[in-house]
Write a protein that holds these residues in place. Sequence first.
Motif, PDB file in Angstrom:
ATOM      1  N   UNK A 225       0.794  -1.235   0.000  1.00 60.10           N
ATOM      2  CA  UNK A 225       0.000   0.000   0.000  1.00 60.10           C
ATOM      3  C   UNK A 225       0.822   1.280   0.000  1.00 60.10           C
ATOM      4  N   UNK A 226       2.067   1.246   0.511  1.00 59.69           N
ATOM      5  CA  UNK A 226       2.840   2.482   0.669  1.00 59.69           C
ATOM      6  C   UNK A 226       3.071   3.250  -0.622  1.00 59.69           C
ATOM      7  N   UNK A 227       3.440   2.591  -1.719  1.00 58.66           N
ATOM      8  CA  UNK A 227       3.627   3.351  -2.954  1.00 58.66           C
ATOM      9  C   UNK A 227       2.359   4.045  -3.439  1.00 58.66           C
ATOM     10  N   UNK A 228       1.204   3.462  -3.155  1.00 62.53           N
ATOM     11  CA  UNK A 228      -0.043   4.107  -3.573  1.00 62.53           C
ATOM     12  C   UNK A 228      -0.311   5.368  -2.753  1.00 62.53           C
ATOM     13  N   UNK A 229       0.107   5.331  -1.497  1.00 63.61           N
ATOM     14  CA  UNK A 229       0.028   6.558  -0.708  1.00 63.61           C
ATOM     15  C   UNK A 229       0.985   7.605  -1.267  1.00 63.61           C
ATOM     16  N   UNK A 230       2.153   7.154  -1.726  1.00 62.01           N
ATOM     17  CA  UNK A 230       3.112   8.068  -2.348  1.00 62.01           C
ATOM     18  C   UNK A 230       2.495   8.735  -3.573  1.00 62.01           C
ATOM     19  N   UNK A 231       1.776   7.959  -4.378  1.00 64.85           N
ATOM     20  CA  UNK A 231       1.071   8.537  -5.532  1.00 64.85           C
ATOM     21  C   UNK A 231       0.082   9.607  -5.064  1.00 64.85           C
ATOM     22  N   UNK A 245      -7.449  11.641  -3.068  1.00 71.54           N
ATOM     23  CA  UNK A 245      -8.379  10.902  -2.200  1.00 71.54           C
ATOM     24  C   UNK A 245      -8.485   9.449  -2.661  1.00 71.54           C
ATOM     25  N   UNK A 246      -8.595   9.270  -3.964  1.00 74.45           N
ATOM     26  CA  UNK A 246      -8.736   7.917  -4.517  1.00 74.45           C
ATOM     27  C   UNK A 246      -7.560   7.033  -4.108  1.00 74.45           C
ATOM     28  N   UNK A 247      -6.338   7.571  -4.181  1.00 69.89           N
ATOM     29  CA  UNK A 247      -5.165   6.745  -3.906  1.00 69.89           C
ATOM     30  C   UNK A 247      -4.914   6.578  -2.411  1.00 69.89           C
ATOM     31  N   UNK A 248      -5.244   7.577  -1.594  1.00 67.97           N
ATOM     32  CA  UNK A 248      -5.131   7.371  -0.153  1.00 67.97           C
ATOM     33  C   UNK A 248      -6.090   6.272   0.288  1.00 67.97           C
ATOM     34  N   UNK A 249      -7.313   6.325  -0.205  1.00 65.60           N
ATOM     35  CA  UNK A 249      -8.286   5.300   0.169  1.00 65.60           C
ATOM     36  C   UNK A 249      -7.877   3.932  -0.352  1.00 65.60           C
ATOM     37  N   UNK A 250      -7.264   3.890  -1.531  1.00 66.89           N
ATOM     38  CA  UNK A 250      -6.761   2.626  -2.056  1.00 66.89           C
ATOM     39  C   UNK A 250      -5.684   2.066  -1.130  1.00 66.89           C
ATOM     40  N   UNK A 251      -4.762   2.914  -0.689  1.00 66.77           N
ATOM     41  CA  UNK A 251      -3.703   2.471   0.218  1.00 66.77           C
ATOM     42  C   UNK A 251      -4.287   1.970   1.537  1.00 66.77           C
ATOM     43  N   UNK A 252      -5.277   2.689   2.053  1.00 67.62           N
ATOM     44  CA  UNK A 252      -5.906   2.284   3.321  1.00 67.62           C
ATOM     45  C   UNK A 252      -6.628   0.951   3.161  1.00 67.62           C
ATOM     46  N   UNK A 259      -4.055  -6.663   6.847  1.00 72.06           N
ATOM     47  CA  UNK A 259      -3.883  -6.693   8.296  1.00 72.06           C
ATOM     48  C   UNK A 259      -2.785  -5.791   8.802  1.00 72.06           C
ATOM     49  N   UNK A 260      -2.391  -4.799   8.010  1.00 70.13           N
ATOM     50  CA  UNK A 260      -1.342  -3.863   8.426  1.00 70.13           C
ATOM     51  C   UNK A 260      -1.979  -2.739   9.238  1.00 70.13           C
ATOM     52  N   UNK A 261      -2.400  -3.076  10.447  1.00 72.12           N
ATOM     53  CA  UNK A 261      -3.148  -2.154  11.287  1.00 72.12           C
ATOM     54  C   UNK A 261      -2.336  -1.801  12.531  1.00 72.12           C
ATOM     55  N   UNK A 262      -2.575  -0.654  13.140  1.00 65.83           N
ATOM     56  CA  UNK A 262      -3.533   0.360  12.683  1.00 65.83           C
ATOM     57  C   UNK A 262      -3.019   1.119  11.468  1.00 65.83           C
ATOM     58  N   UNK A 263      -3.943   1.694  10.723  1.00 68.83           N
ATOM     59  CA  UNK A 263      -3.572   2.521   9.578  1.00 68.83           C
ATOM     60  C   UNK A 263      -2.743   3.697  10.076  1.00 68.83           C
ATOM     61  N   UNK A 264      -1.741   4.079   9.312  1.00 68.75           N
ATOM     62  CA  UNK A 264      -0.854   5.153   9.737  1.00 68.75           C
ATOM     63  C   UNK A 264      -1.628   6.452   9.968  1.00 68.75           C
ATOM     64  N   UNK A 265      -1.244   7.118  11.024  1.00 70.96           N
ATOM     65  CA  UNK A 265      -1.900   8.377  11.379  1.00 70.96           C
ATOM     66  C   UNK A 265      -1.795   9.397  10.247  1.00 70.96           C
ATOM     67  N   UNK A 266      -0.635   9.455   9.600  1.00 69.91           N
ATOM     68  CA  UNK A 266      -0.440  10.437   8.520  1.00 69.91           C
ATOM     69  C   UNK A 266      -1.388  10.185   7.358  1.00 69.91           C
ATOM     70  N   UNK A 267      -1.764   8.919   7.127  1.00 70.66           N
ATOM     71  CA  UNK A 267      -2.698   8.617   6.036  1.00 70.66           C
ATOM     72  C   UNK A 267      -4.078   9.163   6.363  1.00 70.66           C
ATOM     73  N   UNK A 294      -8.201   5.317  17.256  1.00 63.42           N
ATOM     74  CA  UNK A 294      -6.918   4.690  16.973  1.00 63.42           C
ATOM     75  C   UNK A 294      -5.741   5.522  17.471  1.00 63.42           C
ATOM     76  N   UNK A 295      -5.888   6.839  17.443  1.00 59.66           N
ATOM     77  CA  UNK A 295      -4.829   7.744  17.893  1.00 59.66           C
ATOM     78  C   UNK A 295      -5.451   8.807  18.803  1.00 59.66           C
TER      79      UNK A 295
END
Length: 503
Positions: A225-231, A245-252, A259-267, A294-295
Amino acid sequence: MKSLLKFVAYRTRSPSKWRTAKGRNDMRDQLRNHMKERFSWIVSTLSSLTVFAMVTAMGAIGSLATIEPTAQGWSFSVMGEVQAQRRSRSDRDKEEERRERRIPVVNLATADKLGEVQEVIDTENNPQAGLELLQRMIERGTRRYNGNELANIYKMMAYAYFILDDIPNTIRYNEKILEHREDIRIGLESTTMFTLAQLYYSEEQYDKALRMIEDWLLIADDPGPNPYYFVATIYYQQQEFDRAIEYVELAIDMATERGLLPIKKSWWGMLRFLYFEKENYAKVIEILEIMVKEYPERSSWVQLAGMYGQEGYENKQLYAMESANVLGFFDRESDYLQYQGVLMNASVPIRAAWYLKEGFDNETVEESYRSLNALGQSYQMALEDDAAIAQFEEATEFAEDGRIFKRLAQLYLGKERFERCSDRADEALEMGGVDRIWDLKILKGMCEFNLGNLSKAKEIFVEARRDARTGRAASAEKSTRDWIRYIDSEQNRLRQLAAADAS
């Protein structure tokens, strides 16, 4: 391209831990640390090999100083081919199915020379001297090297320039690596593309960064998912918020599925900001409700309370502020003042006074016109007039207009302290800045009337009537007229009494 990238995103289900930098400085530091750490292995590896062992290993050093993606991030290795052999046979077959390449072998002399350069750059900490050695290798003629050797020379040069913080030349030599993409391993091509995407981003060349990362996603194995957040961050920089928005939601979604939880706060933070910019406040609230779970941090709770208030959810706003206070997140003056306002709107002014007083007591709230006036208003609404007067009197030291003096005059009138009422009304008139000046003069006239100064009171009411007429305040004008009539009748009564007493 968009639909194809989505297909690439979901074509595999195994987790990945690629790290993507969040800012230009972080990105450069990440790359520099990984490059230096992994390149330092070159010297120790070469020094541990005998000449015979090196000749025997010739078939295993065909990808000198290659860069391979690993679960931990980057792997920079002079023995890239040896590392490649450690992979399973099925992995190699998969790579060959994706692209059949005949990789030229790096000869021993070139390997030795690059090992010397590596020692100069890292062990002697002299990247400039290393660049001079590499430049002399190039000046001897590029035809003496095959494509794989040239690519690894350029990679070493890019590394040296990166240490020198010369980003333009770092980009230049990474681009030259890709000129020989048919002669290098897919891993070196892949990581060079990913590095270039980040370098373009750090130099604010967002169009190039986007093209490069999109091309990289088409060849990357399990990008995660990280590269999609980079996009998404690139689209954000380009102000294309819908695509971001589309790519952040895709990464999430990908991170959640793996199962890479919790989702990063920055996302979540970026998604919240993007929806706020789109004025989709329902989504902003939805994201903040996730973030406080979560935070659970001060900023999330206070922002959530603010959004509840903005959207008219007063009860939820009160509960959010109450939660923030109970959790001990009130550490700023603005927190107490905002909470005081929320409690006043909820018609519980005495609690507003208690919590704001708590802020004064723990020295989070400083004495100022705003804070003292707020505390005084809370006490006044709670019918605690003496406490309200005390706070308003302190606030007069910071007053720049007559409003606080008018408020004090009203309170003193209610407390039948007519001299203080008259004095504060005079100060309000002198300071100015009071709306509906006729109301203040009516207040002053009432104080004088109760002091028995009927003639003075009548003069003030006459002025107030004139001001009310000018301001077209009909009710106030009627009130002044009634007062004037009453004073006239009272003066007549007093004259009659005086005449009767005299006779």
